[in-house]
Design a protein around this motif. Structure first.
Motif, PDB file in Angstrom:
ATOM      1  N   GLU A 237       0.813  -1.224   0.000  1.00 26.12           N
ATOM      2  CA  GLU A 237       0.000   0.000   0.000  1.00 26.12           C
ATOM      3  C   GLU A 237       0.843   1.269   0.000  1.00 26.12           C
ATOM      4  N   HIS A 238       1.932   1.290   0.786  1.00 18.61           N
ATOM      5  CA  HIS A 238       2.697   2.528   0.977  1.00 18.61           C
ATOM      6  C   HIS A 238       4.082   2.519   0.341  1.00 18.61           C
ATOM      7  N   GLY A 239       4.497   1.395  -0.199  1.00 19.10           N
ATOM      8  CA  GLY A 239       5.809   1.325  -0.842  1.00 19.10           C
ATOM      9  C   GLY A 239       6.928   1.015   0.135  1.00 19.10           C
ATOM     10  N   ALA A 240       8.139   0.985  -0.399  1.00 17.96           N
ATOM     11  CA  ALA A 240       9.312   0.583   0.378  1.00 17.96           C
ATOM     12  C   ALA A 240       9.665   1.563   1.486  1.00 17.96           C
ATOM     13  N   ASP A 241       9.098   2.745   1.453  1.00 15.63           N
ATOM     14  CA  ASP A 241       9.363   3.731   2.504  1.00 15.63           C
ATOM     15  C   ASP A 241       8.393   3.611   3.677  1.00 15.63           C
TER      16      ASP A 241
ATOM     17  N   SER B 119       6.233  -0.932  -4.677  1.00 19.79           N
ATOM     18  CA  SER B 119       6.749   0.388  -5.009  1.00 19.79           C
ATOM     19  C   SER B 119       8.003   0.682  -4.198  1.00 19.79           C
ATOM     20  N   GLY B 120       9.064   1.090  -4.879  1.00 15.71           N
ATOM     21  CA  GLY B 120      10.300   1.440  -4.204  1.00 15.71           C
ATOM     22  C   GLY B 120      11.286   0.302  -4.055  1.00 15.71           C
ATOM     23  N   VAL B 121      10.915  -0.894  -4.475  1.00 16.83           N
ATOM     24  CA  VAL B 121      11.791  -2.050  -4.284  1.00 16.83           C
ATOM     25  C   VAL B 121      12.989  -2.012  -5.235  1.00 16.83           C
ATOM     26  N   VAL B 122      12.872  -1.301  -6.341  1.00 14.87           N
ATOM     27  CA  VAL B 122      13.955  -1.246  -7.320  1.00 14.87           C
ATOM     28  C   VAL B 122      15.235  -0.711  -6.692  1.00 14.87           C
ATOM     29  N   ALA B 123      15.134   0.389  -5.966  1.00 11.85           N
ATOM     30  CA  ALA B 123      16.326   0.981  -5.340  1.00 11.85           C
ATOM     31  C   ALA B 123      16.935   0.026  -4.320  1.00 11.85           C
ATOM     32  N   LEU B 124      16.099  -0.638  -3.549  1.00 14.79           N
ATOM     33  CA  LEU B 124      16.604  -1.605  -2.573  1.00 14.79           C
ATOM     34  C   LEU B 124      17.371  -2.732  -3.258  1.00 14.79           C
TER      35      LEU B 124
END
Length: 191
Positions: A22-26, A97-102
């Motif tokens: 729901e809120h992404g990797a952050d 969402s945001g998992v790419v950077a991780l």
């Protein structure tokens, strides 16, 4: 691990998956603990760092993506195996969402809890690409890092509301840029 500890661990992962979806990797560790109805200390007892939580959360998905590469490789022609695996990879990247950077950071950091799983995914994609290149159905001027970058970029793009309706078209454009000698593909074989 005791049965009650295993149950708590599974519950925390399930809640974390929902919150992060729901809120992404952050997403906040505090929010995850709150929604799981546990104290922050309990969450940190199971997952001492944010990366440890993501490693536990993503390991299953990354391992499944690596396994899919082997399945596609053994049952499909090289170009089809590559495209099928690429589609699975884009879907995975899009799911968090945001998992790419991780994943990108973990792949470059051998000390990262996610490093082994990310490296295995990179290797699986590179192996499929090399197989298609050997058959002459994939561009010769790209490597596994390029493949991962394109997969990550496409996963991010289709997460953007203005591009979401064009997801299938964008997938076709990207795979047409990767592959050569396919019907409807304007890209010529790299020499």
């Amino acid at each position: 691990m005791r049965a009650d500890a295993r149950k708590n661990y599974s519950h925390l992962l399930e809640v974390a998956r929902n919150v992060i979806t729901e809120h992404g990797a952050d997403a906040s560790m505090r929010d995850i603990a709150r929604q799981a109805n546990v104290g922050l200390a309990t969450l940190f007892r199971h997952f001492p760092t944010r990366e440890a939580l993501f490693e536990a959360l993503l390991r299953t998905n990354l391992d499944a993506l690596t396994q899919k590469a082997s399945e596609f490789e053994s049952s499909n022609p090289p170009d089809e195996a590559l495209v099928s695996w690429f589609r699975e990879g884009v879907a995975f990247v899009h799911s968090y969402s945001g998992v790419v950077a991780l994943m990108a950071n973990a792949h470059a950091d051998p000390e990262s809890a996610l490093h082994a799983s990310c490296s295995a995914v990179h290797s699986a994609g590179a192996r499929l690409l090399l197989r298609a290149q050997a058959e002459g159905t994939a561009r010769a001027d790209m490597d596994g890092v390029d493949l991962f970058a394109l997969m990550s970029a496409l996963g991010w793009l289709v997460d953007q509301p203005s591009f979401a309706p064009r997801a299938d078209h964008l997938f076709h454009v990207i795979t047409s840029a990767i592959l050569t000698n396919r019907p409807g593909n304007d890209v010529r074989k790299a020499t």
